[in-house]
Design a protein around this motif. Structure first.
Motif, PDB file in Angstrom:
ATOM      1  N   THR A   1       0.859  -1.269   0.062  1.00 34.06           N
ATOM      2  CA  THR A   1      -0.069   0.049   0.058  1.00 34.06           C
ATOM      3  C   THR A   1       0.770   1.186  -0.021  1.00 34.06           C
ATOM      4  O   THR A   1       1.761   1.241   0.855  1.00 34.06           O
ATOM      5  CB  THR A   1      -0.960  -0.024   1.474  1.00 34.06           C
ATOM      6  OG1 THR A   1      -1.877  -0.906   1.130  1.00 34.06           O
ATOM      7  CG2 THR A   1      -1.828   1.232   1.063  1.00 34.06           C
ATOM      8  N   VAL A   2       0.758   2.257  -0.782  1.00 34.72           N
ATOM      9  CA  VAL A   2       1.278   3.365  -0.983  1.00 34.72           C
ATOM     10  C   VAL A   2       0.180   4.513  -0.463  1.00 34.72           C
ATOM     11  O   VAL A   2      -0.787   4.675  -0.878  1.00 34.72           O
ATOM     12  CB  VAL A   2       1.543   3.917  -2.421  1.00 34.72           C
ATOM     13  CG1 VAL A   2       2.590   5.083  -2.300  1.00 34.72           C
ATOM     14  CG2 VAL A   2       2.433   2.623  -3.103  1.00 34.72           C
ATOM     15  N   ASN A   3       0.872   5.320   0.673  1.00 31.04           N
ATOM     16  CA  ASN A   3       0.053   6.429   1.088  1.00 31.04           C
ATOM     17  C   ASN A   3       0.609   7.385   0.370  1.00 31.04           C
ATOM     18  O   ASN A   3       1.844   7.835   0.181  1.00 31.04           O
ATOM     19  CB  ASN A   3       0.414   6.525   2.636  1.00 31.04           C
ATOM     20  CG  ASN A   3      -0.002   5.331   3.438  1.00 31.04           C
ATOM     21  OD1 ASN A   3      -1.090   4.748   3.292  1.00 31.04           O
ATOM     22  ND2 ASN A   3       0.995   4.861   4.072  1.00 31.04           N
ATOM     23  N   ILE A   4      -0.180   8.468  -0.107  1.00 32.11           N
ATOM     24  CA  ILE A   4      -0.061   9.596  -0.627  1.00 32.11           C
ATOM     25  C   ILE A   4      -0.551  10.856   0.196  1.00 32.11           C
ATOM     26  O   ILE A   4      -1.885  10.837   0.534  1.00 32.11           O
ATOM     27  CB  ILE A   4      -0.941   9.715  -2.192  1.00 32.11           C
ATOM     28  CG1 ILE A   4      -0.732   8.569  -2.942  1.00 32.11           C
ATOM     29  CG2 ILE A   4      -0.705  11.069  -2.928  1.00 32.11           C
ATOM     30  CD1 ILE A   4      -1.653   8.473  -4.178  1.00 32.11           C
ATOM     31  N   SER A   5       0.419  11.761   0.141  1.00 29.30           N
ATOM     32  CA  SER A   5       0.106  13.097   0.870  1.00 29.30           C
ATOM     33  C   SER A   5       0.254  14.249  -0.281  1.00 29.30           C
ATOM     34  O   SER A   5       1.565  14.096  -0.874  1.00 29.30           O
ATOM     35  CB  SER A   5       0.436  13.417   1.969  1.00 29.30           C
ATOM     36  OG  SER A   5       1.840  13.398   1.926  1.00 29.30           O
ATOM     37  N   ALA A   6      -0.291  15.273  -0.289  1.00 30.49           N
ATOM     38  CA  ALA A   6       0.026  16.280  -1.478  1.00 30.49           C
ATOM     39  C   ALA A   6      -0.133  17.909  -0.725  1.00 30.49           C
ATOM     40  O   ALA A   6      -1.449  18.117   0.159  1.00 30.49           O
ATOM     41  CB  ALA A   6      -0.885  16.329  -2.801  1.00 30.49           C
ATOM     42  N   GLN A   7       0.639  18.751  -0.795  1.00 32.36           N
ATOM     43  CA  GLN A   7       0.447  19.898  -0.430  1.00 32.36           C
ATOM     44  C   GLN A   7       0.742  20.915  -1.705  1.00 32.36           C
ATOM     45  O   GLN A   7       1.435  21.351  -2.342  1.00 32.36           O
ATOM     46  CB  GLN A   7       1.629  20.541   0.292  1.00 32.36           C
ATOM     47  CG  GLN A   7       1.799  21.901   0.923  1.00 32.36           C
ATOM     48  CD  GLN A   7       0.352  22.113   1.504  1.00 32.36           C
ATOM     49  OE1 GLN A   7       0.077  21.729   2.435  1.00 32.36           O
ATOM     50  NE2 GLN A   7      -0.227  23.394   1.200  1.00 32.36           N
TER      51      GLN A   7
ATOM     52  N   SER B   1       2.013  24.754  -8.043  1.00 33.28           N
ATOM     53  CA  SER B   1       2.742  23.495  -7.856  1.00 33.28           C
ATOM     54  C   SER B   1       2.228  22.504  -7.021  1.00 33.28           C
ATOM     55  O   SER B   1       1.580  22.983  -6.043  1.00 33.28           O
ATOM     56  CB  SER B   1       4.401  23.256  -7.463  1.00 33.28           C
ATOM     57  OG  SER B   1       4.356  24.068  -6.393  1.00 33.28           O
ATOM     58  N   ILE B   2       2.655  21.224  -6.915  1.00 29.91           N
ATOM     59  CA  ILE B   2       1.810  20.423  -5.704  1.00 29.91           C
ATOM     60  C   ILE B   2       3.179  19.510  -5.283  1.00 29.91           C
ATOM     61  O   ILE B   2       3.990  18.791  -5.974  1.00 29.91           O
ATOM     62  CB  ILE B   2       0.905  19.513  -6.376  1.00 29.91           C
ATOM     63  CG1 ILE B   2      -0.121  20.139  -6.918  1.00 29.91           C
ATOM     64  CG2 ILE B   2       0.483  18.205  -5.459  1.00 29.91           C
ATOM     65  CD1 ILE B   2      -1.409  19.234  -7.765  1.00 29.91           C
ATOM     66  N   ALA B   3       3.339  19.605  -4.165  1.00 30.86           N
ATOM     67  CA  ALA B   3       4.554  18.831  -3.406  1.00 30.86           C
ATOM     68  C   ALA B   3       4.014  17.349  -3.170  1.00 30.86           C
ATOM     69  O   ALA B   3       2.866  17.313  -2.246  1.00 30.86           O
ATOM     70  CB  ALA B   3       4.932  19.630  -2.185  1.00 30.86           C
ATOM     71  N   VAL B   4       4.323  16.291  -3.568  1.00 27.72           N
ATOM     72  CA  VAL B   4       3.740  15.046  -3.340  1.00 27.72           C
ATOM     73  C   VAL B   4       4.652  14.392  -2.287  1.00 27.72           C
ATOM     74  O   VAL B   4       5.986  14.317  -2.815  1.00 27.72           O
ATOM     75  CB  VAL B   4       3.433  14.329  -4.473  1.00 27.72           C
ATOM     76  CG1 VAL B   4       3.061  12.838  -4.409  1.00 27.72           C
ATOM     77  CG2 VAL B   4       2.628  15.018  -5.562  1.00 27.72           C
ATOM     78  N   THR B   5       4.318  13.472  -1.372  1.00 23.28           N
ATOM     79  CA  THR B   5       5.081  12.931  -0.385  1.00 23.28           C
ATOM     80  C   THR B   5       4.471  11.184  -0.562  1.00 23.28           C
ATOM     81  O   THR B   5       3.235  11.175  -0.336  1.00 23.28           O
ATOM     82  CB  THR B   5       4.917  13.300   0.849  1.00 23.28           C
ATOM     83  OG1 THR B   5       5.415  14.741   0.896  1.00 23.28           O
ATOM     84  CG2 THR B   5       5.927  12.198   1.828  1.00 23.28           C
ATOM     85  N   LEU B   6       5.279  10.310  -0.914  1.00 25.37           N
ATOM     86  CA  LEU B   6       4.782   8.955  -1.014  1.00 25.37           C
ATOM     87  C   LEU B   6       5.545   7.835   0.039  1.00 25.37           C
ATOM     88  O   LEU B   6       6.619   8.178   0.159  1.00 25.37           O
ATOM     89  CB  LEU B   6       4.903   8.217  -2.213  1.00 25.37           C
ATOM     90  CG  LEU B   6       4.719   9.237  -3.500  1.00 25.37           C
ATOM     91  CD1 LEU B   6       5.138   8.650  -4.847  1.00 25.37           C
ATOM     92  CD2 LEU B   6       2.942   9.360  -3.663  1.00 25.37           C
TER      93      LEU B   6
END
Length: 297
Positions: free
Chosen positions: A100-106, A117-122
């Motif tokens: 499972t990959v968790n995605i967060s985006a700012q 822009s969108i800062a993505v953390t996986l």
């Protein structure tokens, strides 16, 4: 008295069927005659349907569990599974994904003309990740790290999707990048001239330089100086400027990158003082009570 006997049967078989020692590979109606226990004739009839065997292979990838429509069974492990029905051999080549990959985006909004822009953390799953986005703009990238910035985005709504080699696809929808208009004018501070200045030697003017201070949240694009600002006779000046004797009001105008404007004014006061190198005194000799006249030459 003994009696003969008879019987019949309907059979469906795959590929071939053996009956009374005989192998049959074709569908049809077959008869066998023999002797029953009473020593009389016994006639048996076979209504045979022969169906050629076939196979059907299904490849499937699923997250955590998979229910096979061929037999209704649910599987939780990867593997090859077989189910035979009506002369059809069903083969299932199954891959069960457990990561499972968790995605967060700012999102970073569009401010001061800088694209969004969108800062993505996986996190989770296994590298490399495959990140894609769609919406107002679309694109994809392969990542060997869990951090990435999707740059140069226009205002709009974006949907993010991530996969990896042993991961269930993950998505994050509705990430919004907004356009934030700049409605804030620059902050400008005018200089403070001296109370007065004298004209330059032998002149009706005084050359002076001044500098206003301006700053803005998005940056100052221009800082200009005017005399008679707002009037038909308005003129743009630069420093050093030849200030004539009397009062001159200078207006400093600052503009930012969004076109917002602010201004301030200051007044320069120049006194007319004319200096001559020599004078003629008439008369050349005088008493204390005499009137003295000085004439410039």
């Amino acid at each position: 008295i003994n009696y003969s006997t008879s019987g019949s049967a309907s059979v469906t078989a795959c590929d071939s069927y053996t009956w009374n020692g005989n192998a049959y590979t074709q569908s049809g109606l077959y008869t066998w005659t023999g002797t029953n226990a009473a020593g009389c004739d016994s006639v048996a009839t076979l209504n045979l349907t022969v169906i050629p065997s076939t196979s059907n292979t299904t490849s499937a990838t699923a997250c955590f569990t998979y229910t096979w429509s061929a037999n209704g069974q649910t599987y939780t492990q990867s593997g090859n599974y077989t189910y035979v029905s009506n002369c059809v051999t069903n083969i299932l080549q199954l891959t069960i994904l457990t990561g499972t990959v968790n995605i967060s985006a700012q999102p970073n909004n569009i401010v001061c003309g800088v694209p969004g822009s969108i800062a993505v953390t996986l996190t989770g799953g296994t590298l490399p990740y495959s990140l894609s986005w769609s919406g107002t703009a679309s694109g994809s990238v392969s990542l060997n790290t869990g951090s990435y910035s999707i740059a140069n985005l226009a205002a709009g709504t974006y949907n993010l999707n991530v996969t990896c080699s042993n991961c269930c696809p993950s998505s994050l929808n509705g990430v919004t990048v907004q356009y934030i208009p700049d409605n804030t004018p620059p902050v400008i501070t005018c200089p403070q001239p001296a109370a007065s200045y004298s004209t330059d030697t032998g002149s009706y003017y005084r050359a002076l330089s001044f500098s206003a201070a301006a700053n803005d949240n998005c940056g100052v694009s221009s800082l200009q100086y005017f005399v008679n600002y707002g009037a038909a006779s308005q003129s743009l000046i630069s420093f050093p400027y030849q200030f004539p004797y009397g009062q001159t009001t200078v207006t400093a105008v600052a503009r930012d990158t969004a076109g917002n404007m602010s201004n301030c004014s200051f007044t320069v006061n120049v006194n007319k003082i004319i200096t001559r190198n020599s004078f003629v005194v008439t008369p050349q000799t005088q008493q204390y009570s005499d009137q003295v006249t000085m004439v410039s030459t």
